[in-house]
Design a protein around this motif. Structure first.
Motif, PDB file in Angstrom:
ATOM      1  N   GLU A  45      26.280  35.460  25.843  1.00 55.79           N
ATOM      2  CA  GLU A  45      26.842  33.894  25.372  1.00 55.79           C
ATOM      3  C   GLU A  45      27.990  34.036  24.456  1.00 55.79           C
ATOM      4  OE1 GLU A  45      23.448  35.823  22.583  1.00 55.79           O
ATOM      5  OE2 GLU A  45      23.815  35.547  24.692  1.00 55.79           O
ATOM      6  N   ARG A  46      28.424  35.247  23.980  1.00 59.78           N
ATOM      7  CA  ARG A  46      29.469  35.565  23.205  1.00 59.78           C
ATOM      8  C   ARG A  46      30.814  35.853  24.017  1.00 59.78           C
ATOM      9  NH1 ARG A  46      26.378  39.105  18.794  1.00 59.78           N
ATOM     10  NH2 ARG A  46      28.468  40.426  18.706  1.00 59.78           N
ATOM     11  N   ILE A  47      30.600  35.948  25.065  1.00 58.48           N
ATOM     12  CA  ILE A  47      31.864  36.340  26.034  1.00 58.48           C
ATOM     13  C   ILE A  47      32.581  35.026  26.867  1.00 58.48           C
ATOM     14  CG2 ILE A  47      32.352  37.504  28.386  1.00 58.48           C
ATOM     15  CD1 ILE A  47      29.952  39.171  27.721  1.00 58.48           C
ATOM     16  N   ALA A  48      33.875  35.073  26.790  1.00 57.47           N
ATOM     17  CA  ALA A  48      34.548  34.129  27.562  1.00 57.47           C
ATOM     18  C   ALA A  48      35.269  34.823  28.581  1.00 57.47           C
ATOM     19  CB  ALA A  48      35.484  33.338  26.724  1.00 57.47           C
ATOM     20  N   LEU A  49      35.410  34.234  29.895  1.00 60.76           N
ATOM     21  CA  LEU A  49      36.031  34.666  30.875  1.00 60.76           C
ATOM     22  C   LEU A  49      37.365  34.057  31.183  1.00 60.76           C
ATOM     23  CD1 LEU A  49      36.019  36.782  33.303  1.00 60.76           C
ATOM     24  CD2 LEU A  49      34.841  34.883  34.645  1.00 60.76           C
ATOM     25  N   HIS A  50      38.423  34.908  31.180  1.00 63.48           N
ATOM     26  CA  HIS A  50      39.869  34.727  31.472  1.00 63.48           C
ATOM     27  C   HIS A  50      40.321  34.712  32.833  1.00 63.48           C
ATOM     28  CE1 HIS A  50      41.016  33.086  27.185  1.00 63.48           C
ATOM     29  NE2 HIS A  50      39.980  33.902  26.747  1.00 63.48           N
ATOM     30  N   GLY A  51      41.636  34.480  32.976  1.00 63.04           N
ATOM     31  CA  GLY A  51      42.113  35.027  34.303  1.00 63.04           C
ATOM     32  C   GLY A  51      42.854  33.421  34.962  1.00 63.04           C
ATOM     33  N   ASN A  52      43.902  33.968  35.709  1.00 61.69           N
ATOM     34  CA  ASN A  52      44.448  32.999  36.487  1.00 61.69           C
ATOM     35  C   ASN A  52      44.362  32.730  37.780  1.00 61.69           C
ATOM     36  OD1 ASN A  52      46.125  35.494  36.652  1.00 61.69           O
ATOM     37  ND2 ASN A  52      47.190  34.288  38.412  1.00 61.69           N
ATOM     38  N   ASN A  53      43.427  33.656  38.064  1.00 58.97           N
ATOM     39  CA  ASN A  53      42.947  33.706  39.992  1.00 58.97           C
ATOM     40  C   ASN A  53      41.523  34.430  39.807  1.00 58.97           C
ATOM     41  OD1 ASN A  53      43.194  33.599  42.441  1.00 58.97           O
ATOM     42  ND2 ASN A  53      43.925  35.689  42.948  1.00 58.97           N
ATOM     43  N   LYS A  54      40.603  33.635  39.276  1.00 59.05           N
ATOM     44  CA  LYS A  54      39.176  34.312  39.160  1.00 59.05           C
ATOM     45  C   LYS A  54      38.671  33.999  40.565  1.00 59.05           C
ATOM     46  CE  LYS A  54      38.685  32.552  34.385  1.00 59.05           C
ATOM     47  NZ  LYS A  54      39.570  31.490  34.569  1.00 59.05           N
ATOM     48  N   SER A  55      38.056  34.898  41.160  1.00 60.83           N
ATOM     49  CA  SER A  55      37.367  34.820  42.507  1.00 60.83           C
ATOM     50  C   SER A  55      36.179  34.234  42.314  1.00 60.83           C
ATOM     51  CB  SER A  55      37.240  36.129  43.081  1.00 60.83           C
ATOM     52  OG  SER A  55      36.313  37.047  42.396  1.00 60.83           O
ATOM     53  N   LEU A  56      35.510  33.725  43.650  1.00 60.38           N
ATOM     54  CA  LEU A  56      34.353  33.194  43.751  1.00 60.38           C
ATOM     55  C   LEU A  56      33.235  34.316  43.218  1.00 60.38           C
ATOM     56  CD1 LEU A  56      32.482  30.670  44.565  1.00 60.38           C
ATOM     57  CD2 LEU A  56      32.336  31.736  46.796  1.00 60.38           C
ATOM     58  N   VAL A  57      33.213  35.746  43.461  1.00 59.88           N
ATOM     59  CA  VAL A  57      32.330  36.421  43.165  1.00 59.88           C
ATOM     60  C   VAL A  57      32.379  36.846  41.628  1.00 59.88           C
ATOM     61  CG1 VAL A  57      31.986  39.119  43.182  1.00 59.88           C
ATOM     62  CG2 VAL A  57      32.560  37.965  45.323  1.00 59.88           C
ATOM     63  N   GLU A  58      33.650  36.653  40.717  1.00 61.06           N
ATOM     64  CA  GLU A  58      33.716  36.716  39.661  1.00 61.06           C
ATOM     65  C   GLU A  58      33.062  35.568  38.754  1.00 61.06           C
ATOM     66  OE1 GLU A  58      37.872  39.367  38.721  1.00 61.06           O
ATOM     67  OE2 GLU A  58      38.119  37.319  39.493  1.00 61.06           O
ATOM     68  N   LEU A  59      33.338  34.409  39.382  1.00 64.43           N
ATOM     69  CA  LEU A  59      32.651  33.155  38.685  1.00 64.43           C
ATOM     70  C   LEU A  59      31.106  33.171  38.801  1.00 64.43           C
ATOM     71  CD1 LEU A  59      35.434  30.384  40.058  1.00 64.43           C
ATOM     72  CD2 LEU A  59      35.014  31.434  37.748  1.00 64.43           C
ATOM     73  N   GLN A  60      30.731  33.793  39.959  1.00 63.28           N
ATOM     74  CA  GLN A  60      29.204  33.766  40.257  1.00 63.28           C
ATOM     75  C   GLN A  60      28.653  34.558  39.227  1.00 63.28           C
ATOM     76  OE1 GLN A  60      27.282  32.275  43.160  1.00 63.28           O
ATOM     77  NE2 GLN A  60      26.092  32.498  41.228  1.00 63.28           N
ATOM     78  N   LEU A  61      29.304  35.940  38.882  1.00 62.89           N
ATOM     79  CA  LEU A  61      28.878  36.787  38.063  1.00 62.89           C
ATOM     80  C   LEU A  61      28.785  36.177  36.455  1.00 62.89           C
ATOM     81  CD1 LEU A  61      28.143  39.631  36.988  1.00 62.89           C
ATOM     82  CD2 LEU A  61      30.668  40.039  36.583  1.00 62.89           C
TER      83      LEU A  61
END
Length: 497
Positions: free
Chosen positions: A129-145
């Motif tokens: 809950e204290r993590i933010a995910l950045h990136g200009n090309n997040k994959s579907l796998v990364e977003l699912q994680l």
């Protein structure tokens, strides 16, 4: 950037002048540049209460030495200055399991820029809950994680990414979960005073939704319309290695204006505002970074004023100090191997040649690419001893087969430096180990944390067997063992390969 990778003489431009006049004291440790525990005892550099010769003998060179007290005290400085706000540690600066646990224990948040950075943090036990995910090309796998882990925020960067995230959020809500919390990254059109490659809020670059074209507001509208997503707030980031707070203040003015526009367009009052960061550090004595308390005071004042003018409640703030936590507290130790005097031409005095000593060390652009990539400036000192020898103009270079393999472009070192001496390069904690490569099949150095006279290896040295394991032909073959080395000269203090 310089005109020719092999240096100015090959680009038909005037040779650069020496690195100013020699300092009064060669090897002095400017406390603005060196780790907070750095001191000389008997002429030798000590870090975290340990002499560098002992560290080099035990762990070899090149070696990243991380002052744990410096690292954690700087994290505490930002936490104290931004009390009541969320301070996000930059994973991309330097991340390993131990650092993730320090940051978690000290109550900070963490920004990850890839699924693998996120995976490392989660594996180390960092609170999702204290993590933010950045990136200009997040994959579907990364977003699912990210969605499955229940991280604090996904910082969305494009309409394509919203399209990928919508079904994941819908599925989570359908399964009885809460909508995915989202921040919109807005490109506010501020030209940060930094290197072109690390300025991130002008229009012509890959990050974020443009404020001026209306894309940022359109993205907010889209997220609000999706029941599987929750628009928690906005995000802005203007660049990296920035000393002038004026850019942050201008960005804060514009991003609060977007808060008002979102409320007017959607009826929603957003509760969070991430102002990014990228605060600069001192690589050289002349660098003058702003203190965390000064940054915090100015940003809070601007945000409060802008929100009052628009009749908005002050949102919960977040900042991302970037290199300012990890950068200053780490030093890279190298052993000198070869010294080559090179005549550059006349120095100005009749018949007197200008000579630069090329001082070659046992690492280089594979463990610090920033000088070659960004024309970054570093300083270093003779670390294993002091010297009263007169100064000599030097260029510290690596052992790679590249003429651009430079660590410190121009500086003064004692004229009696010799093979086997140790050099220490300051402020290498951010973006050095994390950008390291195996160019020329050099191996990535270890990272050793030092504190109060104790040293702990938190990242081990890469081995040739590690590299062979990825090679389809060599994976099952043992790496050759080096032949026994000749006895080192008496003056040698490093560990020879």
């Amino acid at each position: 950037m310089r005109a020719h990778p092999a240096g100015p003489l090959h680009g038909n431009i005037t040779p650069p002048t020496a690195a100013g006049a020699p300092p009064e004291e060669l090897g002095a440790l400017d406390p603005h540049v060196w780790p907070r525990s750095a001191e000389r005892i008997g002429g030798e550099l000590h870090l975290g209460g340990l002499p560098v010769t002992e560290l080099a003998r035990t762990h070899g060179t090149p070696l990243f030495v991380l002052d744990e007290g410096d690292f954690r005290s700087r994290a505490g400085d930002f936490a104290d200055a931004f009390d009541g706000a969320d301070v996000h540690y930059a994973s991309k600066a330097f991340l390993c399991g131990q650092v993730a646990r320090w940051i978690a224990d000290d109550g900070l948040h963490l920004d990850a820029c890839s699924g693998n950075e996120l995976s490392l943090a989660l594996a180390a036990g960092f609170p999702a809950e204290r993590i933010a995910l950045h990136g200009n090309n997040k994959s579907l796998v990364e977003l699912q994680l990210a969605v499955d882990a229940g991280i604090g925020h996904v910082v969305v960067d494009s309409f394509d990414e919203i399209d990928r995230l919508v079904p994941l959020g819908a599925a989570r809500v359908a399964a009885g979960g809460s909508p995915v919390p989202v921040l919109i990254r807005a490109t506010v059109g501020i030209e940060a005073h930094t290197h072109e490659f690390i300025a991130t809020a002008h229009e012509d670059q890959k990050f974020g939704f443009s404020l001026s074209t209306g894309d940022a507001l359109a993205a907010a509208r889209r997220v609000v319309s999706e029941p599987g997503l929750h628009l928690a707030g906005l995000h802005s980031h203007i660049g990296s290695q920035i000393f002038d707070t004026a850019g942050f203040e201008a960005a804060a003015h514009r991003i609060v204006g977007l808060l008002g526009a979102v409320r007017e367009a959607t009826g929603q009052t957003l509760e969070e505002l991430n102002l990014g960061g990228g605060f600069g550090i001192a690589y050289l004595s002349e660098d003058d970074p702003v203190s965390p308390s000064d940054i915090a005071a100015k940003l809070r004042t601007v945000i409060a004023s802008e929100c009052a003018e628009l009749g908005l409640p002050v949102p919960r703030l977040a900042v991302e100090p970037g290199r300012a936590i990890a950068g200053p507290g780490t030093v890279t130790l190298y052993e000198i191997g070869t010294i080559k005097p090179v005549r550059l031409g006349a120095s100005g005095a009749p018949g007197t040649p200008l000579v630069r000593n090329y001082v070659s060390v046992d690492g280089g652009m594979s463990d610090n690419i920033r000088t070659a990539l960004y024309d970054a400036s570093y300083t270093c000192v003779l670390a294993n001893r002091s010297s009263d020898a007169p100064p000599a103009l030097c260029r510290v270079v690596g052992k790679h087969c590249e003429s651009g393999d430079i660590l410190v472009r121009d500086l003064w070192l004692p004229s009696d430096v010799q093979p086997g001496d140790l050099l220490a390069v300051a402020a290498t904690g951010a973006y050095c180990w994390s950008m390291a490569s195996n160019y020329n099949y050099l191996l990535k150095p270890p990272v050793v944390a030092v504190r109060e006279g104790a040293a702990t290896e938190i990242v081990r040295r890469q081995t040739l067997s590690d590299v062979f394991a990825l090679d389809a032909v060599l994976a099952d073959l043992p790496a050759p063992s080096p032949a026994p080395s000749q006895p080192a000269p008496e003056h040698a203090v490093g560990v020879r390969s």
